[in-house]
Design a protein around this motif. Structure first.
Motif, mmCIF file in Angstrom:
data_model
loop_
_atom_site.group_PDB
_atom_site.id
_atom_site.type_symbol
_atom_site.label_atom_id
_atom_site.label_comp_id
_atom_site.label_asym_id
_atom_site.label_seq_id
_atom_site.Cartn_x
_atom_site.Cartn_y
_atom_site.Cartn_z
ATOM 1 N N GLU A 15 35.868 47.324 41.408
ATOM 2 C CA GLU A 15 36.959 47.332 41.290
ATOM 3 C C GLU A 15 38.124 47.484 43.411
ATOM 4 O O GLU A 15 37.649 47.668 43.881
ATOM 5 C CB GLU A 15 38.101 48.276 40.558
ATOM 6 C CG GLU A 15 37.700 48.366 39.546
ATOM 7 C CD GLU A 15 38.193 49.067 38.312
ATOM 8 O OE1 GLU A 15 38.969 50.155 38.689
ATOM 9 O OE2 GLU A 15 37.824 49.135 37.291
ATOM 10 N N ASP A 16 39.006 46.851 42.974
ATOM 11 C CA ASP A 16 39.905 46.489 44.335
ATOM 12 C C ASP A 16 40.233 48.099 44.664
ATOM 13 O O ASP A 16 40.131 48.426 46.065
ATOM 14 C CB ASP A 16 41.264 45.801 43.907
ATOM 15 C CG ASP A 16 40.832 44.607 43.998
ATOM 16 O OD1 ASP A 16 39.691 44.002 43.932
ATOM 17 O OD2 ASP A 16 42.520 44.249 43.696
ATOM 18 N N ALA A 17 40.397 49.424 44.276
ATOM 19 C CA ALA A 17 40.485 50.728 44.490
ATOM 20 C C ALA A 17 39.610 50.741 45.022
ATOM 21 O O ALA A 17 39.487 51.799 46.042
ATOM 22 C CB ALA A 17 41.542 51.006 43.633
ATOM 23 N N GLU A 18 38.399 50.560 44.520
ATOM 24 C CA GLU A 18 37.112 51.269 44.992
ATOM 25 C C GLU A 18 36.534 50.731 45.800
ATOM 26 O O GLU A 18 36.005 50.855 47.187
ATOM 27 C CB GLU A 18 36.047 51.483 43.760
ATOM 28 C CG GLU A 18 36.097 51.619 42.303
ATOM 29 C CD GLU A 18 35.216 51.251 42.029
ATOM 30 O OE1 GLU A 18 34.925 52.373 40.572
ATOM 31 O OE2 GLU A 18 34.533 49.907 41.495
ATOM 32 N N ALA A 20 38.442 49.689 47.960
ATOM 33 C CA ALA A 20 39.501 49.952 49.723
ATOM 34 C C ALA A 20 38.962 51.778 50.149
ATOM 35 O O ALA A 20 39.715 52.031 51.577
ATOM 36 C CB ALA A 20 40.732 50.057 48.791
ATOM 37 N N ALA A 21 38.651 52.238 48.959
ATOM 38 C CA ALA A 21 38.078 53.753 49.549
ATOM 39 C C ALA A 21 36.737 53.043 50.186
ATOM 40 O O ALA A 21 36.845 54.745 51.305
ATOM 41 C CB ALA A 21 37.889 54.470 48.121
#
Length: 56
Positions: A15-18, A20-21
């Motif tokens: 996912e985008d959040a993963e 980005a992390a």
């Protein structure tokens, strides 16, 4: 100039959040640590100097 990706996902669908992390962690590892601030001569943790020479 070749703009090859620095890394790629071989399996899965992040996912985008993963993603980005992961980029944040890799960027933090690549940057140098911040320099330690200089300690003031008036600090009680400073080395003995003229300020403390009369206390002996």
């Amino acid at each position: 100039m070749d703009s090859a990706p620095a890394f790629r996902v071989l399996r899965g669908d992040p996912e985008d959040a993963e993603l980005a992390a992961l980029v944040a962690v890799l960027a933090a590892q690549a940057s140098p640590p911040p320099a330690a601030p200089a300690r003031s001569a008036w600090s009680p943790l400073a080395a003995p100097t003229w300020r403390t020479s009369t206390l002996r």
